[in-house]
Design a protein around this motif. Structure first.
Motif, mmCIF file in Angstrom:
data_model
loop_
_atom_site.group_PDB
_atom_site.id
_atom_site.type_symbol
_atom_site.label_atom_id
_atom_site.label_comp_id
_atom_site.label_asym_id
_atom_site.label_seq_id
_atom_site.Cartn_x
_atom_site.Cartn_y
_atom_site.Cartn_z
ATOM 1 N N GLU B 62 0.830 -1.206 0.000
ATOM 2 C CA GLU B 62 0.000 0.000 0.000
ATOM 3 C C GLU B 62 0.871 1.266 0.000
ATOM 4 O OE1 GLU B 62 -2.862 1.369 3.427
ATOM 5 O OE2 GLU B 62 -3.235 -0.721 2.892
ATOM 6 N N GLN B 63 1.892 1.271 0.863
ATOM 7 C CA GLN B 63 2.776 2.442 0.944
ATOM 8 C C GLN B 63 3.486 2.693 -0.377
ATOM 9 O OE1 GLN B 63 5.157 1.037 4.137
ATOM 10 N NE2 GLN B 63 3.883 1.944 5.745
ATOM 11 N N ILE B 64 3.974 1.594 -0.979
ATOM 12 C CA ILE B 64 4.670 1.740 -2.256
ATOM 13 C C ILE B 64 3.731 2.323 -3.307
ATOM 14 C CG2 ILE B 64 5.789 0.447 -4.124
ATOM 15 C CD1 ILE B 64 7.569 0.361 -1.790
ATOM 16 N N GLU B 65 2.480 1.837 -3.290
ATOM 17 C CA GLU B 65 1.521 2.328 -4.282
ATOM 18 C C GLU B 65 1.265 3.816 -4.067
ATOM 19 O OE1 GLU B 65 0.591 0.737 -6.849
ATOM 20 O OE2 GLU B 65 1.116 -1.327 -6.335
ATOM 21 N N VAL B 66 1.206 4.233 -2.814
ATOM 22 C CA VAL B 66 0.966 5.656 -2.524
ATOM 23 C C VAL B 66 2.128 6.500 -3.047
ATOM 24 C CG1 VAL B 66 0.822 7.387 -0.686
ATOM 25 C CG2 VAL B 66 -0.565 5.311 -0.557
ATOM 26 N N ILE B 67 3.357 6.050 -2.765
ATOM 27 C CA ILE B 67 4.518 6.807 -3.241
ATOM 28 C C ILE B 67 4.499 6.880 -4.762
ATOM 29 C CG2 ILE B 67 7.044 6.931 -3.267
ATOM 30 C CD1 ILE B 67 7.071 5.379 -0.662
ATOM 31 N N LYS B 68 4.112 5.752 -5.360
ATOM 32 C CA LYS B 68 4.063 5.690 -6.814
ATOM 33 C C LYS B 68 3.048 6.702 -7.359
ATOM 34 C CE LYS B 68 2.645 2.228 -9.656
ATOM 35 N NZ LYS B 68 2.294 0.802 -9.801
ATOM 36 N N THR B 69 1.886 6.733 -6.758
ATOM 37 C CA THR B 69 0.860 7.686 -7.205
ATOM 38 C C THR B 69 1.377 9.111 -7.059
ATOM 39 O OG1 THR B 69 -0.600 6.173 -6.048
ATOM 40 C CG2 THR B 69 -1.621 8.081 -7.068
ATOM 41 N N ASN B 70 2.082 9.369 -5.951
ATOM 42 C CA ASN B 70 2.605 10.716 -5.737
ATOM 43 C C ASN B 70 3.558 11.147 -6.840
ATOM 44 O OD1 ASN B 70 1.218 10.717 -3.406
ATOM 45 N ND2 ASN B 70 2.992 10.564 -2.045
#
Lengths: 89, 592
Positions: B62-70
C-alpha cells in the motif's frame, strides 16, 4: 493443458530487474502455473525475486513450462515479449 | 520500567537553530529497524505472527503504491519502475512462503523470520555470476526493511496521541517526515545526520525551535520519553538531566528569550553602516506563514522564496491555481518591498520523499533544478504562468536556480517570454518591471559571470551549493563536513569575481546562502559590496546590528588583510578574532 517450449533471450541485458518485473506482470494475469528453467536452476515465473535469481544473460535459452487452462495464451504473450526483446535493445 | 537515574549525559553536536528546549523525547521511527528475536511458545502465536506478516506486507505494498501515485505526475520513469519492482517483490509468493515457513518451523517472530528470508536470498544472490543481478539483493533488503519496519511499529511513525509537546529525535528527517508531523507540538529537533544547510535545520529555523544536528549516534542513545534538554545555541543535548540542571537550563531559556526580544526592538531599523552604506536585507522563507515572523525580525523583502514544498509529498501536481494563490500570498505583503521567487529546485535530495528513490549516483549534479525544468517544460510553464499571474500584487523577482552557462538562461528566458505572450493574449495584466535573476551556485557560472550578467537583472549567490561544488564537499556527509568553509580563500575569490562582474554590468548582486546569515561573515560581505543579504529570519537582527555598528572602511581594512592569506584556517582565525574583539556583545554566546 501443458506446454513445454523454449524461449531465447535476445535483449542485451538478459532477464534483469526491469524485464523480470515485466514478465511477472504478465504471468500473474494468467491462472496457469509457469516455471522457467535453465541448466542450473528453475524459477517460478510469477515470483520476481525467484525469476531474478535465474540470472539469464543475452543468448540464453530458457525452457518454459506452463500448466493450466490458459497456457497457450500465456506462452504466446511471453513469446511475443521475448521476440520484441522485452521492448529493449 | 526500571527507575531511571539522572545521568546528565551530555552530547555535543552542531547547534543549527538557537534556543533552548526542555521536554520529552520522541524517537522518530527509522526504516532500518533492527529486528528483535522472540521464540514462539505456542501455536496460536505462530498463527498470529503469520497474520502480522501478511498485514505488514499488505501495508508495505500500500505504501509503495501511494509513493508511486505521488510521483506519477512527474514522468520520472526510473523511480516508478523501481517502485513497481518493489511492489512485485512484495507480491513474490516464494518470499512469503519462505518467511511463513521460518515462522512455523523455527518458531520465531515475524520480524526475525523476514530477516532470515532476506539472509537466505543474500546467500543465493551472492552466488550468481551476473554482477548486475547480484547487486539487486539491495532491493530485496530494502523491501525486507520496509516489512520489518511496518511490523515493528507503524505507530511509532506518528507522534503519540495528545497535545503534549515533544522533542523529535531521529537519524535524519526528510521533507516527507516533517510534513507529516503535527509541527506545533514539536519543541526541538535532534538528529544524527545533518548540517547547517540540511532540511531539519531549515525547518527548525523557520519554526524558531532549537535544533542540534550531526550527532552521529544519538538516536541510539535516547529513548522515547527520556527527558532531554536541547541547547541549539551551544549545540548540546543533555539526556535525563538532574532537576538541578533542568533548573539551570530553564533560567538560560528565559535569558535567551529576553535577549532575543531586546534584539527584536532594533531589528526593523535599516542596515546602514556608520559611513552610510546601506545593505538590503531579505529573508529566506518556504511558507507564507513565516512572513509575520520575518517582518518582526527585520526583513525588508523576500530574498528567497523556496517553492519546492508545492511539489513534494503530494498525491498529485499542484494546480496552476494553487501555485498562483501561494505566490499571491508572498508577493506585495507590506512592509516587504520585494519578493524573489525561486523556480523549483527539484531533484537531488529535495525531490523524492523516499531517499531510496533518488538513486542517482550523484544527485547533486544530476537532473535537478533548471535542468529538470528545461526537460519537463510543461511543469515549468505552469509555475511561470502562476508567478506571472501573481505578479500584479507587488514587486516580483524571478530567480532561476542552478544555471551553469549562457545557453540555459537564454532557453529559460525564451520559455518565460513564450509564457508571457501566451497569457498576455488571454488578457492577463503583467507588470513591466519583473526582474529576472539567476542563482550563482555552479562554479562555471562564476567563471562566466561577466557574460551571464548581460542576460539578467540580478544575481543571487547561493553559497550552500557554490561552496559544495567548488570545494567538492558533500554537505550532508558528516565525515567531510568539517571541510565546508565559507571563508575558504577560493570561495572569497569566487564571490568577489561575481560581484565585480555584476556591478560592471550594473546589476544587483545578492547572496542567499547560509553564509549571508552568519554574523561572523558580515564584515567580509560588506567589504565584498554585496547589495543584498538574504537569510533565515532569525539571523537578521544580529546581522543588521553588526552592519549598523560597522563601517565600510574597517570592513575593507579587514578584507585587505584576509585576502592575502592563503589558507582557510588563517582567514577564519583572523576574522573571528576581529569579530570577537569588536562585536562580542552582538555575536551569539560562545560555547562554554
Amino acid at each position: 493443458m501443458r506446454i513445454e517450449r523454449e524461449l531465447q533471450i535476445k535483449n542485451m541485458l538478459g532477464i534483469h530487474a526491469r524485464v523480470a518485473a515485466r514478465i511477472v506482470a504478465v504471468t500473474n494475469k494468467y491462472a496457469s502455473s509457469v516455471f522457467f528453467r535453465t541448466k542450473e536452476r528453475q524459477a517460478n515465473a510469477k515470483n520476481l525475486i525467484d525469476l531474478l535469481t535465474l540470472s539469464c544473460p543475452l543468448g540464453s535459452i530458457v525452457t518454459v513450462e506452463i500448466d493450466g487452462s490458459d497456457a497457450k495464451g500465456l506462452f504466446e504473450e511471453l513469446q511475443t515479449m521475448a521476440d520484441d526483446k522485452f521492448g529493449e535493445e | 520500567m526500571a527507575d531511571k537515574i539522572y545521568d546528565d549525559t551530555v552530547f555535543k553536536g552542531l547547534g543549527v537553530s538557537p534556543g533552548i528546549a526542555i521536554g520529552k523525547a520522541f524517537l522518530f521511527a527509522q526504516m532500518e529497524a533492527r529486528a528483535a528475536y522472540y521464540n514462539l511458545a505456542d501455536d496460536t502465536q505462530i498463527k498470529n505472527e503469520i497474520e502480522r506478516l501478511k498485514q505488514a506486507i499488505a501495508k508495505s505494498i500500500e505504501q509503495i503504491e501511494v509513493i508511486k501515485t505521488n510521483l506519477l505526475g512527474f514522468e520520472v520513469k526510473d523511480p516508478i519502475y523501481i517502485l513497481e519492482m518493489y511492489a512485485a517483490m512484495l507480491r513474490d509468493e516464494s518470499f512469503v512462503e519462505r518467511t511463513t515457513q521460518n515462522i512455523r518451523n523455527e518458531r520465531v517472530n515475524a520480524e526475525w523470520a523476514v530477516g532470515m528470508t532476506v539472509d537466505a536470498y543474500a546467500e543465493i544472490f551472492s552466488k550468481l555470476d551476473n554482477d548486475y543481478i547480484r547487486s539487486r539483493i539491495s532491493d530485496v533488503q530494502d523491501i525486507g526493511k520496509r516489512i520489518i519496519w511496518n511490523l515493528a511499529g507503524e505507530k511509532q511513525h506518528h507522534l503519540p496521541e495528545g497535545e503534549s509537546p515533544v522533542i523529535i529525535v531521529a537519524r535524519d528527517l526528510s521533507p516527507a517526515d516533517t510534513a507529516q508531523m503535527k509541527i506545533d507540538r514539536v519543541q526541538g529537533f535532534v538528529t544524527d545526520m545533518g548540517s547547517s544547510t540540511s532540511h531539519t535545520t531549515i525547518v527548525a529555523r523557520s519554526l524558531e525551535i532549537p535544533a542540534v544536528v550531526g550527532m552521529e549516534k544519538i538516536s541510539q542513545a535516547i529513548r522515547t520519553n527520556d527527558t532531554v534538554i536541547v541547547d541549539g545555541t551551544a549545540g548540546l543535548v543533555i539526556v535525563n538531566p538532574s532537576p538541578e540542571l533542568i533548573r539551570r537550563y530553564e533560567a538560560r531559556r528565559r535569558d535567551y528569550l529576553i535577549a532575543r526580544s531586546e534584539m527584536l526592538v532594533s531589528a526593523k531599523q535599516p542596515a546602514i553602516t556608520v559611513d552610510g552604506y546601506r545593505m538590503q536585507i531579505g529573508c529566506n522563507i518556504e511558507f507564507a506563514e513565516e512572513i509575520p515572523s520575518a517582518i518582526e525580525h527585520g526583513a525588508e523583502g523576500i530574498g528567497l522564496y523556496r517553492t519546492e514544498f508545492l511539489y513534494i509529498n503530494r498525491h498529485s501536481l499542484a494546480s496552476q491555481e494553487e501555485h498562483r494563490i501561494n505566490y499571491e500570498s508572498v508577493i506585495g505583503v507590506p512592509p516587504l518591498e520585494w519578493a524573489t521567487i525561486r523556480t523549483f529546485d527539484l531533484g537531488g535530495d529535495k525531490f523524492f520523499s523516499d531517499p531510496k528513490l533518488a538513486k542517482e549516483m550523484n544527485p547533486q549534479m544530476g537532473l535537478r533544478a533548471i535542468r529538470f525544468c528545461l526537460k519537463e517544460k510543461e511543469i515549468f510553464k505552469e509555475q511561470l504562468r502562476a508567478i506571472l499571474g501573481a505578479a500584479h500584487r507587488g514587486t516580483t523577482r524571478i530567480l532561476f536556480p542552478m544555471i551553469s552557462g549562457v545557453e540555459e538562461i537564454r532557453e529559460t528566458k525564451k520559455i518565460l517570454n513564450g509564457v508571457k505572450t501566451e497569457i498576455l493574449s488571454q488578457g492577463v495584466v503583467i507588470p513591466q518591471d519583473i526582474d529576472i535573476g539567476i542563482m550563482i551556485e555552479v562554479p562555471s557560472a562564476v567563471v562566466m559571470a561577466d557574460e551571464l550578467a548581460h542576460e539578467v537583472d540580478f544575481f543571487s549567490i547561493g553559497t550552500n551549493d557554490l561552496i559544495q561544488y567548488a570545494l567538492a564537499i558533500d554537505r550532508i556527509n558528516e565525515h567531510v563536513h568539517y571541510l565546508y568553509e565559507p571563508l575558504h580563500p577560493a570561495v572569497l575569490r569566487l564571490i568577489r569575481t561575481v560581484v565585480i562582474a555584476g556591478h560592471k554590468a550594473n546589476i544587483r548582486v545578492a547572496m542567499c546562502g547560509e553564509m549571508a546569515g552568519d554574523p561572523l561573515n558580515t564584515l567580509i560581505l560588506l567589504a565584498l559590496r554585496i547589495d543584498e543579504l538574504s537569510m533565515y529570519p532569525l539571523a537578521i537582527p544580529r546581522v543588521k546590528k553588526i552592519i549598523r555598528r560597522a563601517s565600510l572602511q574597517e570592513a575593507d581594512a579587514l578584507f585587505a588583510r584576509v585576502i592575502h592569506l592563503s589558507s582557510a584556517k588563517e582567514i577564519r582565525g583572523l576574522v573571528e578574532e576581529y569579530m570577537w574583539d569588536n562585536f562580542a556583545d552582538i555575536l551569539p554566546a560562545r560555547d562554554v
